[in-house]
Design an enzyme around this catalytic site. Sequence first.
Site, short mmCIF file in Angstrom:
data_model
loop_
_atom_site.label_atom_id
_atom_site.label_comp_id
_atom_site.label_asym_id
_atom_site.label_seq_id
_atom_site.Cartn_x
_atom_site.Cartn_y
_atom_site.Cartn_z
N LYS A 212 0.84 -1.20 0.00
CA LYS A 212 0.00 0.00 0.00
C LYS A 212 0.87 1.26 0.00
O LYS A 212 1.55 1.54 0.98
CB LYS A 212 -0.92 0.05 1.23
CG LYS A 212 -1.96 1.15 1.06
CD LYS A 212 -2.60 1.60 2.33
CE LYS A 212 -1.88 2.69 3.05
NZ LYS A 212 -1.84 4.00 2.36
N GLU A 286 10.57 0.81 9.87
CA GLU A 286 11.58 1.85 9.60
C GLU A 286 10.87 3.17 9.83
O GLU A 286 9.98 3.55 9.08
CB GLU A 286 12.08 1.70 8.15
CG GLU A 286 13.43 2.37 7.95
CD GLU A 286 13.30 3.74 7.33
OE1 GLU A 286 13.22 4.71 8.13
OE2 GLU A 286 13.28 3.84 6.11
N CYS A 320 13.69 10.47 6.10
CA CYS A 320 13.70 10.09 7.51
C CYS A 320 15.12 10.13 8.09
O CYS A 320 15.29 10.32 9.29
CB CYS A 320 13.06 8.73 7.73
SG CYS A 320 13.39 7.57 6.43
N GLU A 417 11.06 15.26 14.99
CA GLU A 417 11.32 15.15 13.56
C GLU A 417 10.51 16.21 12.83
O GLU A 417 9.31 16.33 13.04
CB GLU A 417 10.90 13.76 13.08
CG GLU A 417 11.33 13.50 11.67
CD GLU A 417 10.96 12.10 11.20
OE1 GLU A 417 9.89 11.60 11.58
OE2 GLU A 417 11.74 11.53 10.42
P1 ADP Z 1 3.72 10.32 7.54
O1 ADP Z 1 3.46 10.98 8.85
O2 ADP Z 1 5.12 10.36 7.11
O3 ADP Z 1 2.72 10.63 6.48
P2 ADP Z 1 2.43 7.90 8.23
O4 ADP Z 1 3.03 6.98 9.20
O5 ADP Z 1 1.21 8.66 8.62
O6 ADP Z 1 3.63 8.81 7.78
O7 ADP Z 1 2.10 7.16 6.87
C1 ADP Z 1 2.92 6.19 6.28
C2 ADP Z 1 2.06 5.14 5.64
O8 ADP Z 1 1.30 4.50 6.66
C3 ADP Z 1 1.06 5.67 4.63
O9 ADP Z 1 0.93 4.72 3.58
C4 ADP Z 1 -0.22 5.75 5.45
O10 ADP Z 1 -1.40 5.64 4.66
C5 ADP Z 1 -0.08 4.53 6.33
N1 ADP Z 1 -0.83 4.59 7.60
C6 ADP Z 1 -1.27 5.68 8.27
N2 ADP Z 1 -1.91 5.31 9.41
C7 ADP Z 1 -1.86 3.97 9.47
C8 ADP Z 1 -2.30 2.98 10.42
N3 ADP Z 1 -2.93 3.32 11.54
N4 ADP Z 1 -2.04 1.67 10.16
C9 ADP Z 1 -1.38 1.31 9.05
N5 ADP Z 1 -0.93 2.18 8.12
C10 ADP Z 1 -1.15 3.49 8.32
#
Ligand code: ADP
Length: 508
Positions: A212, A286, A320, A417
């Site tokens: 995804k 990561e 990151c 960050e």
């Molecule tokens: P950022 O803050 O860098 O956008 P996120 O951790 O929110 O990073 O997002 C990284 C990925 O994780 C994206 O593909 C996002 O859709 C997905 N994501 C966000 N929330 C969740 C969750 N609760 N469980 C699994 N995947 C998630």
Amino acid sequence: MTEARKTKAAIRPANGRLAMTTPADLARIEAWEYAPAPEARDYLAIQPRYELFIGGRWRKPKSGRHFTTINPATEETIAEIAEADAADVDRAVGAARAAYDKYWRRCPPAHRAKYLFRIARAIAERSRELAVLESVDGGKPIKEARDFDVPLAAQHFFYYAGWADKLEWAFPNTRPRPLGVAAQIIPWNFPLLMAAWKIAPALACGNTVVLKPAETTPLTALRLAEIIEQADLPPGVVNIITGSGATGAALAGHRGVDKVAFTGSTEVGKEIARACAGTSKRLTLELGGKAANIVFDDAPLEQAVEGIVNGIFFNQGHVCCAGSRLLVQESVHDVVAELLHRRMQTLRVGDPLDKNTDVGAINSAAQLRKIEELAQSGDADGCTRFQTECDLPARGFWYRPTFFTGVSMSHRIAQEEIFGPVLSVLTFRTPDEAVEKANNTPYGLSAGVWTDKGSKNFKIASQLRAGVVWSNTFNKFDPSSPFGGYRESGFGREGGIHGLLPYIEARP
Ligand code: ADP
């Protein structure tokens, strides 16, 4: 000698002593302006709507819902993207399981390698198209997408293709076996490259995949799905589904998944770790970072300034492992700050598709708000802000390259960050103090050390609790080098022989 070169020579520091840049100096530095050199995008065929790639076919989401992905440099809508819900996740995991049982676990390793080589070659052949798409969807400068993201993505597939039929040699006497279905969730900062980091080792080891991409940058992963289709991979070996955090949560939490690999924020990483706790799922994370770039007084300072700029301003700090904390030895603080200030005035901020652009658009309005808020906390804490004076485009999401001096360890900009082009400058007097400050963060992803002395470099590097330490350079990557973090930066390694381990059962 051109006029611009003469200008550069005239502002070089003399005897290491520098006065603050005057407006007249800044005006002369602007002599570096280049004529626009935009990369063409007219050949880029983007469909108005993308569906889910499940079981080798493009399927509409069960809910019928789509969301839009926009160009962050112009705020224009690029395409509609399918929103996968739990039912779609279930279909994708089912397709991956069927492909695992039917073909992939039985596929001779040399054949797996053949498919990976095909994907690698197709990425290399379509590199221009992929680079432009990455730049349009994510806002990153074309030169970064063209010279870094796309070639490195192809290299990862090439590299892991080479391992596919040599796992027994990689891990002797362990009978390495695949795990099954891997759920892989990736962020928006390196969309194609992160997809390659995840998919290539998983397939090489004999697992099938449901990937995804992030909701703001799905287009290159979907183009990769087209490449995978053309490479004739058996249906269901790679499934690519799009959606928001809820889709990611449904995927990570699905009972049919054997392995979860996540790259993203520490907050979401913790949620995923909680969801996987008590299950038999294998997990690698990561997560975030707050890297220290440590500059000693004996370092080649102009070279270090290039490394600092590369570490935090290129790619808008959307990395990151960005060197977002500069730890500079007190005796050279003023010289380094001055050199940095001057170098920053030459950074070209603007149209990501222009081949001369150094700093592109911030990935989303939400990310821009986070950067602004955290930078304002630097002002409120009494730090001194330096910012480039460039003009910004009228539309889109932009942030001027910025650094703060007078930062102390307790300030939020030294701890959190920021994921944007904002650098916090701190000072140290002794090597021990540098190490202590560098390690004084919950993260531990990367660090940089700049000194002329090899022994000092090794000694400091060995004391830093960071997954990667760059010596007299920054942000260098290679598919054969492992990458990953300590503590709240996560666990597990990607790249190199280490990157195979999260995808196999290796016991005697
Ligand atoms: P950022 O803050 O860098 O956008 P996120 O951790 O929110 O990073 O997002 C990284 C990925 O994780 C994206 O593909 C996002 O859709 C997905 N994501 C966000 N929330 C969740 C969750 N609760 N469980 C699994 N995947 C998630």
